[in-house]
Write an enzyme that holds these catalytic residues in place. Structure first.
Site, mmCIF file in Angstrom:
data_model
loop_
_atom_site.group_PDB
_atom_site.id
_atom_site.type_symbol
_atom_site.label_atom_id
_atom_site.label_comp_id
_atom_site.label_asym_id
_atom_site.label_seq_id
_atom_site.Cartn_x
_atom_site.Cartn_y
_atom_site.Cartn_z
ATOM 1 N N TYR A 85 78.561 49.778 36.773
ATOM 2 C CA TYR A 85 78.749 49.290 35.405
ATOM 3 C C TYR A 85 80.220 49.376 34.978
ATOM 4 O O TYR A 85 80.739 48.506 34.287
ATOM 5 C CB TYR A 85 77.847 50.074 34.442
ATOM 6 C CG TYR A 85 77.473 49.282 33.215
ATOM 7 C CD1 TYR A 85 76.268 48.599 33.134
ATOM 8 C CD2 TYR A 85 78.342 49.200 32.133
ATOM 9 C CE1 TYR A 85 75.932 47.851 32.014
ATOM 10 C CE2 TYR A 85 78.024 48.452 31.011
ATOM 11 C CZ TYR A 85 76.819 47.780 30.957
ATOM 12 O OH TYR A 85 76.503 47.037 29.843
ATOM 13 N N HIS A 104 83.279 52.795 24.965
ATOM 14 C CA HIS A 104 81.972 53.446 25.065
ATOM 15 C C HIS A 104 81.921 54.335 26.289
ATOM 16 O O HIS A 104 82.333 53.926 27.369
ATOM 17 C CB HIS A 104 80.857 52.399 25.163
ATOM 18 C CG HIS A 104 80.548 51.726 23.865
ATOM 19 N ND1 HIS A 104 79.401 51.017 23.648
ATOM 20 C CD2 HIS A 104 81.251 51.664 22.711
ATOM 21 C CE1 HIS A 104 79.396 50.555 22.411
ATOM 22 N NE2 HIS A 104 80.514 50.924 21.822
ATOM 23 N N PRO A 107 73.118 37.923 33.162
ATOM 24 C CA PRO A 107 73.988 38.757 32.321
ATOM 25 C C PRO A 107 73.593 40.235 32.241
ATOM 26 O O PRO A 107 74.333 41.033 31.678
ATOM 27 C CB PRO A 107 73.889 38.097 30.945
ATOM 28 C CG PRO A 107 72.629 37.321 30.964
ATOM 29 C CD PRO A 107 72.395 36.903 32.375
ATOM 30 N N LYS A 109 78.500 41.502 34.248
ATOM 31 C CA LYS A 109 79.495 41.398 35.303
ATOM 32 C C LYS A 109 80.306 40.104 35.315
ATOM 33 O O LYS A 109 81.382 40.044 35.926
ATOM 34 C CB LYS A 109 78.808 41.520 36.682
ATOM 35 C CG LYS A 109 78.406 42.925 37.049
ATOM 36 C CD LYS A 109 79.608 43.762 37.438
ATOM 37 C CE LYS A 109 79.423 45.219 37.139
ATOM 38 N NZ LYS A 109 79.783 45.651 35.788
ATOM 39 N N TYR A 139 69.459 49.168 26.556
ATOM 40 C CA TYR A 139 68.695 48.216 27.375
ATOM 41 C C TYR A 139 67.239 48.672 27.340
ATOM 42 O O TYR A 139 66.953 49.821 27.677
ATOM 43 C CB TYR A 139 69.173 48.255 28.834
ATOM 44 C CG TYR A 139 70.519 47.621 29.103
ATOM 45 C CD1 TYR A 139 71.704 48.340 28.943
ATOM 46 C CD2 TYR A 139 70.597 46.308 29.560
ATOM 47 C CE1 TYR A 139 72.933 47.763 29.223
ATOM 48 C CE2 TYR A 139 71.838 45.729 29.843
ATOM 49 C CZ TYR A 139 72.996 46.454 29.671
ATOM 50 O OH TYR A 139 74.212 45.874 29.947
HETATM 51 P P1 RFL Z 1 84.160 29.816 31.602
HETATM 52 O O1 RFL Z 1 84.395 30.842 30.581
HETATM 53 O O2 RFL Z 1 82.880 29.069 31.556
HETATM 54 O O3 RFL Z 1 85.366 28.791 31.499
HETATM 55 C C1 RFL Z 1 85.378 27.560 32.185
HETATM 56 C C2 RFL Z 1 86.151 26.555 31.344
HETATM 57 O O4 RFL Z 1 86.285 25.337 32.070
HETATM 58 C C3 RFL Z 1 86.109 24.258 31.166
HETATM 59 N N1 RFL Z 1 85.759 23.060 31.951
HETATM 60 C C4 RFL Z 1 86.647 22.066 32.245
HETATM 61 N N2 RFL Z 1 87.930 21.901 31.922
HETATM 62 C C5 RFL Z 1 88.547 20.770 32.365
HETATM 63 N N3 RFL Z 1 87.919 19.807 33.099
HETATM 64 C C6 RFL Z 1 86.610 19.934 33.436
HETATM 65 N N4 RFL Z 1 86.000 18.983 34.153
HETATM 66 C C7 RFL Z 1 85.918 21.109 33.001
HETATM 67 N N5 RFL Z 1 84.636 21.567 33.149
HETATM 68 C C8 RFL Z 1 84.568 22.746 32.501
HETATM 69 C C9 RFL Z 1 85.024 24.756 30.221
HETATM 70 O O5 RFL Z 1 85.027 24.055 28.995
HETATM 71 C C10 RFL Z 1 85.409 26.215 30.056
HETATM 72 O O6 RFL Z 1 86.274 26.413 28.952
HETATM 73 O O7 RFL Z 1 84.297 30.395 33.082
HETATM 74 P P2 RFL Z 1 85.188 31.629 33.649
HETATM 75 O O8 RFL Z 1 86.597 31.535 33.160
HETATM 76 O O9 RFL Z 1 84.892 31.660 35.095
HETATM 77 O O10 RFL Z 1 84.566 32.924 32.944
HETATM 78 C C11 RFL Z 1 83.282 33.386 33.262
HETATM 79 C C12 RFL Z 1 82.606 33.988 32.031
HETATM 80 O O11 RFL Z 1 82.684 33.061 30.956
HETATM 81 C C13 RFL Z 1 81.142 34.367 32.285
HETATM 82 O O12 RFL Z 1 80.982 34.894 33.565
HETATM 83 C C14 RFL Z 1 80.630 35.415 31.264
HETATM 84 O O13 RFL Z 1 80.587 34.904 29.961
HETATM 85 C C15 RFL Z 1 79.229 35.907 31.664
HETATM 86 N N6 RFL Z 1 78.647 36.867 30.701
HETATM 87 C C16 RFL Z 1 79.031 38.180 30.679
HETATM 88 N N7 RFL Z 1 80.016 38.621 31.514
HETATM 89 C C17 RFL Z 1 80.470 39.914 31.435
HETATM 90 O O14 RFL Z 1 81.341 40.289 32.218
HETATM 91 N N8 RFL Z 1 79.960 40.818 30.521
HETATM 92 C C18 RFL Z 1 78.981 40.465 29.659
HETATM 93 O O15 RFL Z 1 78.603 41.285 28.830
HETATM 94 C C19 RFL Z 1 78.456 39.114 29.737
HETATM 95 N N9 RFL Z 1 77.500 38.713 28.899
HETATM 96 C C20 RFL Z 1 77.666 36.444 29.798
HETATM 97 C C21 RFL Z 1 77.097 37.409 28.906
HETATM 98 C C22 RFL Z 1 77.248 35.123 29.718
HETATM 99 C C23 RFL Z 1 76.265 34.763 28.828
HETATM 100 N N10 RFL Z 1 75.881 33.419 28.781
HETATM 101 C C24 RFL Z 1 76.071 32.622 27.627
HETATM 102 C C25 RFL Z 1 75.585 32.744 30.026
HETATM 103 C C26 RFL Z 1 76.116 37.050 28.010
HETATM 104 C C27 RFL Z 1 75.678 35.741 27.987
HETATM 105 C C28 RFL Z 1 74.560 35.406 27.018
HETATM 106 C C1 PHB Z 2 76.910 41.501 25.077
HETATM 107 O O1 PHB Z 2 77.330 42.351 24.273
HETATM 108 O O2 PHB Z 2 76.962 40.284 24.828
HETATM 109 C C2 PHB Z 2 76.313 41.935 26.363
HETATM 110 C C3 PHB Z 2 76.324 43.283 26.693
HETATM 111 C C4 PHB Z 2 75.754 43.698 27.899
HETATM 112 C C5 PHB Z 2 75.181 42.760 28.732
HETATM 113 C C6 PHB Z 2 75.181 41.418 28.403
HETATM 114 C C7 PHB Z 2 75.743 41.001 27.213
HETATM 115 O O3 PHB Z 2 74.597 43.171 29.894
#
Ligand code: RFL
Ligand code: PHB
Length: 390
Positions: free
Chosen positions: A374, A65, A284, A288, A194
């Site tokens: 971004y 994008h 979110p 980031k 957004y």
């Molecule tokens: P994760 O992905 O949570 O992975 C951690 C893993 O550790 C496991 N775990 C254990 N394993 C062994 N022993 C234990 N005691 C444990 N406790 C936990 C868990 O099961 C899991 O598999 O962390 P990591 O690797 O630091 O990654 C971070 C990302 O997952 C997170 O920051 C993003 O998903 C945030 N996020 C977004 N980030 C972006 O860069 N771009 C986005 O567009 C974006 N959109 C989002 C998001 C997060 C969202 N939610 C659900 C909070 C949108 C949403 C809705």
């Molecule tokens: C997504 O596609 O899940 C998404 C995109 C942008 C954001 C957060 C989540 O800021």
């Protein structure tokens, strides 16, 4: 610890430099490969994954994008990323696809990823660290390691192993949450929208030309039961207003995520290093979280490789300071985007929002600030060269 993007990418980068690691993951492989999370990769994250040799499917299937849009005061504002940043773009590619690609790469290389292995406690953080973990049958095993990388996410245990006397936690909770749906329907627009609307924030994103990923701001205490699919679609269209027309389709996944900001300092103690959501959480709105996790592990992998190759400890000692630079930058951007776009129910705050949104419309400098953040100019793009080109 943790087979999310942070733990898996770290293990992969270490493997490429000849350093052995074991990944412990409490969930099953199927679970982590299906978990719907982030979708936006900064340009630097895309380049890092490519250099690390795990970006081939992302290059084929990810959607590049060249900008995003804001909808407010009845019209759209487009941010032209390449024009504002000297050529950078973003890639829409689901986090679970990144996780699948990393797991495949680890397993194809004979890597040791133990699923359904829950780490329960650590011992001797200053010497040979012992990590105790529980198997599905309830039995316990122990691993001995030179270092532990706490990549166990925002609900993990590693953060808690920093002694109270050294750990500082800075946080902010927001009085709202995001209700997200993944639906079999073409996205509202070919780029993200957004929306700042008097009924509340909304975001229109996607995973493919046939899958939309949309979010609405709800109150922190609301439940999914209060939101049947029809009500969500209706609310999405009301907030999108005339900016675009949405197509309704079967909802495949529905989730509620509270919004918060959190930073843990320091990010290391003895031979334990925190990375990704284990060390910091962002709302979110700035997309980031995943990108920050990638920055942390690139810094940590280099520090560990310098230690094993040359006995240098400077990189390990500097880990927290180095990371906090990109962490606070992304914390600020995520907080700023959140304040800017959500319904805040405070006339003063709303005045601030209006002024800032109008400045974005008028000022290219203001738009550049958003575009640089971004696409990762201040985060992942600074670390691309740190990953040896494969
Ligand atoms: P994760 O992905 O949570 O992975 C951690 C893993 O550790 C496991 N775990 C254990 N394993 C062994 N022993 C234990 N005691 C444990 N406790 C936990 C868990 O099961 C899991 O598999 O962390 P990591 O690797 O630091 O990654 C971070 C990302 O997952 C997170 O920051 C993003 O998903 C945030 N996020 C977004 N980030 C972006 O860069 N771009 C986005 O567009 C974006 N959109 C989002 C998001 C997060 C969202 N939610 C659900 C909070 C949108 C949403 C809705
Ligand atoms: C997504 O596609 O899940 C998404 C995109 C942008 C954001 C957060 C989540 O800021």
């Amino acid at each position: 610890m943790g087979a999310g993007p942070a733990g898996l990418l770290l293990s992969h980068l270490l493997h490429q430099a000849g350093v052995r690691s074991v990944v412990l993951e409490t969930r099953s492989r199927a679970y982590v490969e299906q978990r719907v999370r982030a979708g936006v990769l900064e340009d630097g994250t895309r380049q890092i994954l490519l250099r690390a040799g795990v970006g081939e499917r992302m290059e084929r299937q990810g959607l590049v994008h060249e900008g995003v849009n804001f909808a407010f005061e009845g019209s759209l504002l487009h941010f032209d990323f390449p024009a504002l940043t000297g050529g950078h773009t973003i890639t829409v590619y689901g986090q679970q696809e990144v996780v699948k690609d990393l797991i495949r790469a680890r397993l194809d290389a004979g890597g040791d990823v133990r699923f359904e292995a829950e780490a329960v406690r650590l011992e001797d953080l200053d010497g040979v660290v012992r990590v105790y973990y529980r198997n599905p049958d309830g039995s316990e095993d122990c691993l001995e390691a030179d270092f532990v990388a706490g990549c166990d996410g925002s609900q993990g245990i590693c953060r808690g192993w920093l002694p109270d006397s050294v750990r500082r936690v800075h946080q902010r909770a927001y009085p709202f949450a995001w209700l997200g749906i993944l639906a079999e329907a073409p996205p509202a627009s070919h780029e993200l929208i957004y929306v700042n609307h008097h009924r509340g924030f909304a975001l229109f994103s996607m995973r493919s030309p046939h899958l939309s990923r949309n979010y609405i701001q709800v109150r922190a205490e609301e439940t999914l039961e209060e939101w049947p699919d029809e009500r969500i679609w209706e609310e999405l269209q009301r907030r999108l207003d005339r900016a675009a027309q949405i197509t309704v389709g079967p909802v495949r996944e529905k989730s509620l995520a509270p919004l918060r900001s959190l930073v843990v300092e320091p990010m290391q103690h003895g031979r334990l290093f925190l990375a990704g959501d284990a060390a910091h959480v962002v709302p979110p709105t700035g997309a980031k979280g995943l990108n920050l996790a990638v920055c942390d592990v690139v810094v940590l992998a280099r520090a560990l490789v310098d230690y094993y190759r040359r006995g240098e400890e400077a990189g390990l000692r500097a880990y927290t300071d180095r990371c906090l630079e990109h962490v606070w930058q992304a914390e600020h951007f995520s907080w700023w985007m959140t304040q800017l776009l959500h319904r805040l129910d405070d006339p003063f705050e709303e005045g601030m929002q209006r002024a800032q949104l109008r400045a974005l419309r008028r000022s290219e400098a203001a738009r550049r600030y958003l575009a640089e953040n971004y696409t990762g100019v201040h985060t992942s793009l600074r670390y691309v060269d740190w990953v040896p080109a494969g």
